[in-house]
Motif scaffolding. Structure first.
Motif, PDB file in Angstrom:
ATOM      1  N   GLY A  43       0.846  -1.136   0.041  1.00  0.00           N
ATOM      2  CA  GLY A  43      -0.046   0.044   0.137  1.00  0.00           C
ATOM      3  C   GLY A  43       1.045   1.277  -0.109  1.00  0.00           C
ATOM      4  N   TYR A  44       2.158   1.129   0.412  1.00  0.00           N
ATOM      5  CA  TYR A  44       3.096   2.455   0.446  1.00  0.00           C
ATOM      6  C   TYR A  44       3.389   2.568  -1.151  1.00  0.00           C
ATOM      7  CZ  TYR A  44       3.273   2.349   5.377  1.00  0.00           C
ATOM      8  OH  TYR A  44       3.072   2.330   6.818  1.00  0.00           O
ATOM      9  N   HIS A  45       3.926   3.780  -1.276  1.00  0.00           N
ATOM     10  CA  HIS A  45       4.591   4.020  -2.414  1.00  0.00           C
ATOM     11  C   HIS A  45       6.257   4.106  -2.730  1.00  0.00           C
ATOM     12  CE1 HIS A  45       0.283   5.799  -3.111  1.00  0.00           C
ATOM     13  NE2 HIS A  45       0.674   5.698  -4.324  1.00  0.00           N
ATOM     14  N   ASN A  46       6.786   3.728  -3.764  1.00  0.00           N
ATOM     15  CA  ASN A  46       8.207   3.786  -3.902  1.00  0.00           C
ATOM     16  C   ASN A  46       8.502   5.326  -4.561  1.00  0.00           C
ATOM     17  OD1 ASN A  46       9.156   1.351  -3.165  1.00  0.00           O
ATOM     18  ND2 ASN A  46       8.398   0.624  -5.138  1.00  0.00           N
ATOM     19  N   LEU A  47       9.445   5.944  -3.974  1.00  0.00           N
ATOM     20  CA  LEU A  47       9.709   7.365  -4.083  1.00  0.00           C
ATOM     21  C   LEU A  47      11.137   7.545  -4.257  1.00  0.00           C
ATOM     22  CD1 LEU A  47       8.187   8.809  -0.763  1.00  0.00           C
ATOM     23  CD2 LEU A  47       6.833   8.545  -3.163  1.00  0.00           C
ATOM     24  N   GLU A  48      11.414   8.726  -5.043  1.00  0.00           N
ATOM     25  CA  GLU A  48      12.666   9.035  -5.454  1.00  0.00           C
ATOM     26  C   GLU A  48      12.657  10.544  -4.767  1.00  0.00           C
ATOM     27  OE1 GLU A  48      14.823   5.981  -8.669  1.00  0.00           O
ATOM     28  OE2 GLU A  48      14.703   8.186  -9.086  1.00  0.00           O
TER      29      GLU A  48
END
Length: 282
Positions: free
Chosen positions: A30-35
């Motif tokens: 449910g989390y998002h991968n970020l940069e």
């Protein structure tokens, strides 16, 4: 704030800016991968700590509407105590200057400072990497502040590598609204498929952007109003999930000039970028 006793020690907790923030995908949990490019700035909370002989953790400056045991600083102290099995406690006082809910990481920074300082005061001897692992359970931004240097972040923000950022000044403006992070992350219009960076540097990632900014500007007219105001002075960007916006400057005098114009109308800060966390060598 109630008077802090003279035996308490003061430790700085700096704010951060996301100079660039991209969402590269949604995870199965449910989390998002970020940069993101994280930059420390010279806007500080102060954490005061005093070691207790018993095992009590007492937060003397609770935030209105937040139970002390839910406060990140309290949770950081209890997490470290639990991890080490330590018998000592701590009295905690927070002097807040970083606005809450603005995307500047104040609560996470306070928690990181508590972990770093109590690891020192309690003589726990834990490595920075271990403290980062403890911090990640408290919040995705906590490991960055423990890392202690400007960083390119991946994952949920826990995968960090040092990145060189030229000396800059920033005018940071706090719109009069609280942006609900959960609402932004669940918004159907949010961009979630940005391309990952290869060998990122400060120069190669530009032009900087924030994938959450368009959604926030659409959903919160108060943020849009500040954004339109700042556009006459530069290229404003939002930090984190908002609501704070900032403009970058190479010269302090240019930042001060814009700050003097904007601070009469909005809550604003003129700050410089930091190369390292004040507690990097603790």
């Amino acid at each position: 704030m109630n008077p802090v006793p003279t035996h308490a020690q003061a430790f700085a907790a700096p704010a951060k800016l996301n100079l660039d923030l991209r969402i590269t995908g949604r995870r199965s949990d449910g989390y998002h991968n970020l940069e993101s490019i994280f930059c420390l700035i010279s806007l500080y909370d102060t954490v005061y700590l005093a070691v207790r002989d018993d095992d009590k953790i007492i937060l003397h400056t609770p935030t209105q509407g937040v139970l002390p045991e839910q406060d990140l600083s309290f949770r950081a102290a209890t997490a470290l105590q639990s991890y080490t099995g330590g018998a000592k406690g701590a009295d905690i006082w927070l002097e807040k200057r970083i606005p809450m809910g603005g995307g500047l990481g104040g609560g996470s920074s306070d928690a990181a400072t508590v972990l770093l300082a109590l690891n020192h005061l309690w003589q726990c001897g834990l490595s920075r990497e271990t403290l980062m692992t403890i911090g990640l359970k408290l919040g995705a931004d906590v490991p960055f502040f423990i890392f202690g240097k400007n960083a390119f972040a991946q994952g949920v923000g826990e995968q960090l590598r040092e990145i060189a950022i030229p000396k800059q000044w920033y005018v940071v403006v706090r719109p009069p609204v609280h942006v609900a992070t959960s609402v932004i992350f669940s918004h159907e219009g949010l961009t979630r498929d940005s391309k990952s960076s290869i060998m990122p540097t400060f120069q190669t990632v530009q032009p900087f952007r924030n994938d959450m900014q368009a959604v926030v500007l659409e959903a919160y007219p108060e943020v849009l109003q500040v954004y339109e105001k700042l556009k006459q002075y530069g290229s404003p960007l939002m930090t984190g999930s908002g609501a704070c916006l900032f403009i970058s400057f190479q010269m302090q005098k240019d930042a001060q000039a814009v700050y003097s114009r904007i601070s009469n109308e909005y809550k604003a800060y003129c700050v410089e970028g930091l190369a390292r966390h004040p507690l990097l060598d603790i």
